[in-house]
Design an enzyme around this catalytic site. Sequence first.
Site, PDB file in Angstrom:
ATOM      1  N   GLU A  70     -17.426  38.175  60.048  1.00  0.00           N
ATOM      2  CA  GLU A  70     -16.453  38.999  60.569  1.00  0.00           C
ATOM      3  C   GLU A  70     -15.637  39.689  59.176  1.00  0.00           C
ATOM      4  O   GLU A  70     -15.330  38.833  58.268  1.00  0.00           O
ATOM      5  CB  GLU A  70     -15.142  38.281  61.351  1.00  0.00           C
ATOM      6  CG  GLU A  70     -14.446  39.405  61.842  1.00  0.00           C
ATOM      7  CD  GLU A  70     -12.979  38.782  62.712  1.00  0.00           C
ATOM      8  OE1 GLU A  70     -12.248  39.674  63.216  1.00  0.00           O
ATOM      9  OE2 GLU A  70     -13.056  37.624  62.682  1.00  0.00           O
ATOM     10  N   GLU A  95     -11.830  38.492  53.956  1.00  0.00           N
ATOM     11  CA  GLU A  95     -10.487  38.923  54.218  1.00  0.00           C
ATOM     12  C   GLU A  95      -9.839  39.048  52.727  1.00  0.00           C
ATOM     13  O   GLU A  95     -10.263  38.167  51.860  1.00  0.00           O
ATOM     14  CB  GLU A  95      -9.649  38.114  55.136  1.00  0.00           C
ATOM     15  CG  GLU A  95      -8.068  38.472  55.235  1.00  0.00           C
ATOM     16  CD  GLU A  95      -8.078  40.023  55.767  1.00  0.00           C
ATOM     17  OE1 GLU A  95      -7.784  40.868  54.975  1.00  0.00           O
ATOM     18  OE2 GLU A  95      -8.306  40.383  57.140  1.00  0.00           O
ATOM     19  N   ASN A 122     -13.845  41.560  48.564  1.00  0.00           N
ATOM     20  CA  ASN A 122     -13.999  42.989  48.993  1.00  0.00           C
ATOM     21  C   ASN A 122     -15.256  43.127  49.858  1.00  0.00           C
ATOM     22  O   ASN A 122     -16.308  42.464  49.294  1.00  0.00           O
ATOM     23  CB  ASN A 122     -14.017  43.883  47.798  1.00  0.00           C
ATOM     24  CG  ASN A 122     -14.428  45.420  48.248  1.00  0.00           C
ATOM     25  OD1 ASN A 122     -13.864  45.746  49.281  1.00  0.00           O
ATOM     26  ND2 ASN A 122     -15.055  45.876  47.553  1.00  0.00           N
ATOM     27  N   ASP A 145      -8.789  48.841  58.819  1.00  0.00           N
ATOM     28  CA  ASP A 145      -7.816  50.135  58.587  1.00  0.00           C
ATOM     29  C   ASP A 145      -8.436  51.343  58.936  1.00  0.00           C
ATOM     30  O   ASP A 145      -9.269  51.908  58.178  1.00  0.00           O
ATOM     31  CB  ASP A 145      -7.279  49.575  57.228  1.00  0.00           C
ATOM     32  CG  ASP A 145      -5.903  50.554  56.865  1.00  0.00           C
ATOM     33  OD1 ASP A 145      -5.798  51.609  57.371  1.00  0.00           O
ATOM     34  OD2 ASP A 145      -5.291  49.943  55.858  1.00  0.00           O
ATOM     35  N   LYS A 149      -4.345  59.041  57.408  1.00  0.00           N
ATOM     36  CA  LYS A 149      -3.974  60.193  56.752  1.00  0.00           C
ATOM     37  C   LYS A 149      -5.288  60.852  56.116  1.00  0.00           C
ATOM     38  O   LYS A 149      -6.177  60.368  55.498  1.00  0.00           O
ATOM     39  CB  LYS A 149      -3.107  60.132  55.572  1.00  0.00           C
ATOM     40  CG  LYS A 149      -1.632  59.586  56.060  1.00  0.00           C
ATOM     41  CD  LYS A 149      -0.731  59.621  55.019  1.00  0.00           C
ATOM     42  CE  LYS A 149       0.814  59.027  55.647  1.00  0.00           C
ATOM     43  NZ  LYS A 149       1.750  58.968  54.351  1.00  0.00           N
ATOM     44  N   ASP A 181      -9.127  51.350  67.822  1.00  0.00           N
ATOM     45  CA  ASP A 181      -8.159  51.790  68.531  1.00  0.00           C
ATOM     46  C   ASP A 181      -7.596  53.308  68.165  1.00  0.00           C
ATOM     47  O   ASP A 181      -6.768  53.997  68.756  1.00  0.00           O
ATOM     48  CB  ASP A 181      -7.037  51.095  68.896  1.00  0.00           C
ATOM     49  CG  ASP A 181      -5.931  50.763  67.675  1.00  0.00           C
ATOM     50  OD1 ASP A 181      -6.416  51.000  66.263  1.00  0.00           O
ATOM     51  OD2 ASP A 181      -4.729  50.510  67.817  1.00  0.00           O
TER      52      ASP A 181
END
Length: 241
Positions: A70, A95, A122, A145, A149, A181
């Site tokens: 994951e 993570e 990373n 993430d 923008k 989402d």
Amino acid sequence: MVEPRTFRDEPVSFVRRSGRMSDAQERAFEELGPHYLLDVPRDIAWTSVHPEARLDLADEYGRDADLYVEIGSGQGHAIVAAASARPDDDFLAVEVFRAGLARTMLDADREGARNIRVVEANAPEVLSSYLPESAAAEVWIFFPDPWHKKKHTKRRLVRQGFGDTAARALRDGGLLRLATDWEDYALQMREVLDADPLFERAFDGEWADRFDGRVMTAFERKGIAKGRDIRDLVYRRRSRP
């Protein structure tokens, strides 16, 4: 003489935030880290992976089993639930946020899930070199993430070129599962992977059904509460020549 690099060659998909961890989280690293936390040789940054570093899966997990990875595991809710329910499989949580890694180790220990490891690194460097080629049965990317923008979209993890990175780590027929989402990021993911010759769709219609192996988290509930559609995608790694 070639001067040593000071910065990474590519933008990363995260901003590393530091904050004071609780005493319990600090103890997680001290007491549980020796079992759960991979000790990764670094390159030029704390979250980097040295290009010559390789993970010996059989040595680390003590067996030969299917591996599920994951990316951006957050607090670890999805991967700990999966590892607890599937003791015959192995799991790796990737993570960069230390508090999330601490929570993952604490929850895994509470659930008795010894078949999970965590790595503070990373993700593209883990997939492109640290994992053995063809090591993963599946790679999961749930709610990365979105960098919504416009000036920041170059930081998105799933962008042009990511398919090569993910495909290297996946075995032939392995699955890349994604969820977001953010509609425009879902469209970007689909566009990138539809065009990648190393992958084929493993779903019919516009979007995949919700992956029933993903537990419902507070993060996903928040997106639903804000009226956002949750988009799932799943792609199959094509066979190597």
